[in-house]
Design a protein around this motif. Sequence first.
Motif, mmCIF file in Angstrom:
data_model
loop_
_atom_site.group_PDB
_atom_site.id
_atom_site.type_symbol
_atom_site.label_atom_id
_atom_site.label_comp_id
_atom_site.label_asym_id
_atom_site.label_seq_id
_atom_site.Cartn_x
_atom_site.Cartn_y
_atom_site.Cartn_z
ATOM 1 N N LEU A 8 9.287 14.628 39.630
ATOM 2 C CA LEU A 8 7.554 15.951 40.582
ATOM 3 C C LEU A 8 6.175 15.631 40.417
ATOM 4 O O LEU A 8 5.334 15.733 40.120
ATOM 5 C CB LEU A 8 7.955 17.308 40.881
ATOM 6 C CG LEU A 8 8.811 17.754 42.059
ATOM 7 C CD1 LEU A 8 9.555 19.180 41.821
ATOM 8 C CD2 LEU A 8 8.706 17.401 43.712
ATOM 9 N N LEU A 9 6.542 16.242 38.052
ATOM 10 C CA LEU A 9 5.200 15.756 37.611
ATOM 11 C C LEU A 9 5.858 15.324 36.658
ATOM 12 O O LEU A 9 6.306 14.943 36.315
ATOM 13 C CB LEU A 9 4.987 17.049 37.302
ATOM 14 C CG LEU A 9 4.525 17.904 36.783
ATOM 15 C CD1 LEU A 9 3.710 19.179 36.709
ATOM 16 C CD2 LEU A 9 4.142 17.571 35.143
ATOM 17 N N GLN A 10 5.320 14.521 35.821
ATOM 18 C CA GLN A 10 4.969 13.384 34.770
ATOM 19 C C GLN A 10 3.737 13.642 33.557
ATOM 20 O O GLN A 10 2.952 13.012 34.201
ATOM 21 C CB GLN A 10 5.395 12.432 34.639
ATOM 22 C CG GLN A 10 5.471 11.473 34.154
ATOM 23 C CD GLN A 10 5.903 9.675 34.609
ATOM 24 O OE1 GLN A 10 6.220 9.719 34.879
ATOM 25 N NE2 GLN A 10 6.857 8.931 33.307
ATOM 26 N N TRP A 11 3.643 14.551 32.976
ATOM 27 C CA TRP A 11 3.228 14.096 31.971
ATOM 28 C C TRP A 11 2.953 14.122 30.143
ATOM 29 O O TRP A 11 3.861 14.420 29.470
ATOM 30 C CB TRP A 11 2.218 16.012 32.169
ATOM 31 C CG TRP A 11 1.025 16.274 31.783
ATOM 32 C CD1 TRP A 11 0.619 15.447 31.158
ATOM 33 C CD2 TRP A 11 0.734 17.466 31.480
ATOM 34 N NE1 TRP A 11 -1.298 15.632 31.147
ATOM 35 C CE2 TRP A 11 -0.599 17.368 30.910
ATOM 36 C CE3 TRP A 11 1.152 19.074 31.504
ATOM 37 C CZ2 TRP A 11 -1.348 18.545 31.017
ATOM 38 C CZ3 TRP A 11 -0.174 19.800 31.662
ATOM 39 C CH2 TRP A 11 -1.503 19.354 31.138
ATOM 40 N N TYR A 12 2.923 13.055 29.699
ATOM 41 C CA TYR A 12 3.213 12.422 28.944
ATOM 42 C C TYR A 12 1.786 12.981 27.887
ATOM 43 O O TYR A 12 0.551 12.497 29.021
ATOM 44 C CB TYR A 12 3.710 11.251 28.105
ATOM 45 C CG TYR A 12 4.736 11.180 28.661
ATOM 46 C CD1 TYR A 12 6.060 11.120 28.131
ATOM 47 C CD2 TYR A 12 5.146 10.451 30.178
ATOM 48 C CE1 TYR A 12 6.840 10.679 28.641
ATOM 49 C CE2 TYR A 12 5.922 9.765 30.858
ATOM 50 C CZ TYR A 12 7.251 9.991 29.893
ATOM 51 O OH TYR A 12 7.963 9.977 30.120
ATOM 52 N N ASP A 13 2.330 13.577 26.767
ATOM 53 C CA ASP A 13 0.905 14.259 25.302
ATOM 54 C C ASP A 13 0.311 15.204 26.135
ATOM 55 O O ASP A 13 -1.168 14.794 26.879
ATOM 56 C CB ASP A 13 0.338 12.841 25.138
ATOM 57 C CG ASP A 13 0.538 11.692 24.217
ATOM 58 O OD1 ASP A 13 1.706 12.340 23.606
ATOM 59 O OD2 ASP A 13 0.215 10.615 23.857
ATOM 60 N N ALA A 14 1.351 16.301 26.623
ATOM 61 C CA ALA A 14 0.095 16.672 27.889
ATOM 62 C C ALA A 14 -1.193 17.680 27.455
ATOM 63 O O ALA A 14 -1.103 17.552 25.463
ATOM 64 C CB ALA A 14 1.453 18.235 27.797
ATOM 65 N N PHE A 15 -1.543 17.969 27.692
ATOM 66 C CA PHE A 15 -3.172 19.019 27.524
ATOM 67 C C PHE A 15 -3.608 18.302 26.244
ATOM 68 O O PHE A 15 -5.192 18.081 25.743
ATOM 69 C CB PHE A 15 -3.149 19.549 26.677
ATOM 70 C CG PHE A 15 -1.882 21.058 27.343
ATOM 71 C CD1 PHE A 15 -2.790 21.693 28.581
ATOM 72 C CD2 PHE A 15 -1.012 21.168 26.894
ATOM 73 C CE1 PHE A 15 -1.735 22.200 28.874
ATOM 74 C CE2 PHE A 15 -0.269 22.307 27.416
ATOM 75 C CZ PHE A 15 -0.138 22.212 28.338
ATOM 76 N N ASP A 16 -3.688 15.836 26.313
ATOM 77 C CA ASP A 16 -4.062 15.329 26.356
ATOM 78 C C ASP A 16 -5.249 14.061 26.939
ATOM 79 O O ASP A 16 -5.697 13.634 27.177
ATOM 80 C CB ASP A 16 -4.097 14.681 25.054
ATOM 81 C CG ASP A 16 -3.899 16.036 23.647
ATOM 82 O OD1 ASP A 16 -5.132 16.269 23.566
ATOM 83 O OD2 ASP A 16 -2.947 15.600 22.838
ATOM 84 N N LEU A 17 -3.662 13.672 27.550
ATOM 85 C CA LEU A 17 -4.053 12.548 28.910
ATOM 86 C C LEU A 17 -3.448 13.178 29.961
ATOM 87 O O LEU A 17 -3.637 14.534 29.972
ATOM 88 C CB LEU A 17 -2.352 11.808 28.353
ATOM 89 C CG LEU A 17 -2.695 11.062 26.979
ATOM 90 C CD1 LEU A 17 -1.456 10.072 27.222
ATOM 91 C CD2 LEU A 17 -3.757 10.148 26.842
#
Length: 150
Positions: free
Chosen positions: A111-120
């Motif tokens: 549902l959701l993919q967030w590498y380097d959360a809060f940066d990318l």
Amino acid sequence: MTEQPLFKSGWEVAGIRDGEKFFRSLHQLLPTPAYLVLEGTSIARDVRALLQTAAVPPRRHIPVGTIFPRPTTYHIPASESFLLALADLAAKHAEAEVCDHLHAYDDSRGLLQWYDAFDLSMLVEDSIPEDGIRELCDVLGATYRRWQAG
């Protein structure tokens, strides 16, 4: 980042910087039931304690990113009460002390993919309605656009 996205198309959300606001709002975006995967190498002790308490066995394989050293990974039901508790802790910590990567899935898809959360930028799967994305962006001061793997 991993070479393979969890899904082929959806939304790209940019400019999320506030972990507390994000975790307070996330339950409104995700379907029920959903599971979170949080990964990190420098997770704060109190955050780690919450994650360990809430963790369940993985229901789905989610590829990890290329963090060195290898991150600690937690699979957690995305309940409103858990997300609010995590938001309370995020208010006291830098975002990297909460997680480096964040993913969400249900029993049938990512549902959701967030590498380097809060940066990318965060990628959100097509099944999440645009109205929900727009509301989340309004709360967080973020922007969004259509996205397709390619």
